[in-house]
Structures are given as structure tokens and as C-alpha cells.
Design a protein around this motif. Structure first.
Motif, PDB file in Angstrom:
ATOM      1  N   ILE A  11       0.832  -1.208   0.000  1.00 20.26           N
ATOM      2  CA  ILE A  11       0.000   0.000   0.000  1.00 20.26           C
ATOM      3  C   ILE A  11       0.867   1.259   0.000  1.00 20.26           C
ATOM      4  CG2 ILE A  11      -1.714   1.322   1.303  1.00 20.26           C
ATOM      5  CD1 ILE A  11      -2.722  -1.362   2.422  1.00 20.26           C
ATOM      6  N   GLY A  12       1.936   1.255   0.776  1.00 22.97           N
ATOM      7  CA  GLY A  12       2.727   2.457   0.982  1.00 22.97           C
ATOM      8  C   GLY A  12       3.578   2.870  -0.201  1.00 22.97           C
ATOM      9  N   ILE A  13       4.146   1.913  -0.950  1.00 22.50           N
ATOM     10  CA  ILE A  13       5.013   2.281  -2.068  1.00 22.50           C
ATOM     11  C   ILE A  13       4.229   2.964  -3.192  1.00 22.50           C
ATOM     12  CG2 ILE A  13       6.475   1.346  -3.912  1.00 22.50           C
ATOM     13  CD1 ILE A  13       7.654  -0.571  -1.862  1.00 22.50           C
ATOM     14  N   PRO A  14       3.053   2.440  -3.623  1.00 25.91           N
ATOM     15  CA  PRO A  14       2.259   3.211  -4.604  1.00 25.91           C
ATOM     16  C   PRO A  14       1.861   4.585  -4.080  1.00 25.91           C
ATOM     17  CG  PRO A  14       1.503   0.943  -4.524  1.00 25.91           C
ATOM     18  CD  PRO A  14       2.473   1.113  -3.386  1.00 25.91           C
ATOM     19  N   LEU A  15       1.569   4.671  -2.778  1.00 26.04           N
ATOM     20  CA  LEU A  15       1.270   5.978  -2.186  1.00 26.04           C
ATOM     21  C   LEU A  15       2.480   6.897  -2.293  1.00 26.04           C
ATOM     22  CD1 LEU A  15      -0.480   7.925  -0.530  1.00 26.04           C
ATOM     23  CD2 LEU A  15       0.304   6.757   1.535  1.00 26.04           C
ATOM     24  N   GLY A  16       3.659   6.356  -2.028  1.00 32.41           N
ATOM     25  CA  GLY A  16       4.886   7.139  -2.152  1.00 32.41           C
ATOM     26  C   GLY A  16       5.122   7.602  -3.579  1.00 32.41           C
TER      27      GLY A  16
END
Length: 220
Positions: A34-39
Motif C-alpha cells: 500500500i505504501g510504495i504506490p502511495l509514495g
């Protein structure tokens, strides 16, 4: 089974600690997914044409990077129920660590995007590619590839950060180790075993990161 020897204790505690380790790995994996696409989204927004979009993205990143992961866990775990959203410990931990991941990886990915040779972008423009297609087919794939070693290193840090979730009653590896220690009063023995289990993941991951960095340096 009740063996006071170090090996006997380890054999008794190992199944419970392995369950905790598996939960830690799942938590880290979900947070990264979830966090890497958000980044990546934040990295793109920080390079947007509209100034107000850049400002909002920068504020989100700075707040995320400036807030300790432990504080973020407490905010999400206790804050969401106050807002009328009931979530379990695992979901709260994923949300908190994903937000932290997004904030930190945005800088990693932005550096990767900026490292894409400008000549590639000029070549795409010469071929009459739109800005969206240039970003989609040239800048993002190459930028993410450049950022892979740093992302792998950050993934190790997120796995280690899952140990903080014992504060919100998530039965991950460290939480189970503390529980065993409180029952047996053999904290040193059980924490030593927990540390070795972490090393089973982090050492090979570190070697993979170094190997990937060396291999990619040959081609970039």
C-alpha cells in the motif's frame, strides 16, 4: 514441556515465535504494497505543475516523515475509533505503517524519477509522445528501477518497525516474546531467540539489497 535449559526453552517457544514472525512479515508486506504506490503518487504530485498541489504533497510528506512510526500507530489505532471507524490492531498497524512508508518512499522514488536521463525525455518528445505517455512508459519504469535498491533497504526497516505494534496489542514477534518473558521471567533467552528470527529475514534481505545495488550499478 518445561525445560530450564536455553535450548529446551527455545524449542518450546519456537512455534509461538514463528507465528509472530509470520504475522510481522505479513504486516510489513501489506504496508509496503500500500505504501510504495502511495509514495509514488506523492513523488509525482511533488513535481506537479500546479503550485498548490506541490505544496499539499510536500506538507503531507513532511508531516509523515516528521511523525515517529510509534506516534503514527497510536494516532491511527486510537484516532480512527474516535472518528467512528472501528478497526482491528492489524488494520490499524497496516494503515499507520503504510502512511509512514508512503512518506519516506516518496523521497526515494522522487530521487529515482529525477535520475532518469533527460535525453530519454527529449527523445520521447521528439517522437511526439504526450507528457502522460512519457511519464507512464519512460520516466516511471526507469525511475522505479533506479530506486529498487533503496526500496529494498527501506523494506528491511519496515519489517523491523513492525516490532512497534506490540504497543497496540498486535501479537507479532516481539509481542509474543514479551508475553513468554512475562510468564517465564526468562526475558534474555526469549528476546535472544526473537532477535535471531529477525536476523533470518533481515540478513538475507540485506545481502539481496547489496547484490541488487551492485548489479544495477553495472547497467545504469
Amino acid at each position: 514441556m518445561n525445560d530450564d535449559t536455553l535450548l529446551g526453552g527455545w524449542l518450546e517457544w519456537l512455534p509461538s515465535l514463528l507465528d509472530g514472525l509470520w504475522l510481522s512479515v505479513r504486516l510489513a508486506g501489506a504496508s509496503l504494497v500500500i505504501g510504495i504506490p502511495l509514495g509514488l503518487a506523492l513523488a509525482l504530485l511533488m513535481s506537479a505543475r500546479h503550485r498548490w498541489v506541490r505544496v499539499v504533497a510536500i506538507i503531507v510528506v513532511e508531516v509523515g516523515r516528521g511523525t515517529p512510526a510509534l506516534v503514527m500507530l497510536q494516532i491511527v489505532y486510537f484516532g480512527l475509533p474516535s472518528a467512528g471507524l472501528t478497526v482491528g490492531s492489524f488494520v490499524a498497524a497496516v494503515v499507520a505503517l503504510a502512511l509512514t512508508t508512503g512518506a519516506y518512499t516518496s523521497e526515494i522514488l522522487r530521487a529515482g524519477l529525477q535520475a532518469v536521463p533527460h535525453g530519454e525525455v527529449e527523445a520521447a518528445s521528439a517522437l511526439a509522445m504526450s507528457n502522460r505517455d512519457t511519464l507512464r512508459f519512460i520516466v516511471i519504469p526507469q525511475g522505479v528501477r533506479i530506486a529498487i535498491p533503496a526500496l529494498l533497504g527501506f523494506a528491511i526497516l519496515i519489517l523491523q518497525a513492525t516490532a512497534l505494534t506490540f504497543t497496540i496489542a498486535l501479537p507479532e514477534l516481539l509481542s509474543r516474546a514479551y508475553s513468554i518473558g512475562s510468564n517465564t521471567f526468562r526475558y534474555l533467552d526469549v528476546l535472544l531467540l526473537a532477535g535471531l528470527l529477525y536476523l533470518l529475514i533481515t540478513l538475507p534481505a540485506g545481502w539481496l539489497t547489496n547484490w541488487t545495488e551492485r548489479r544495477m550499478a553495472r547497467h545504469l
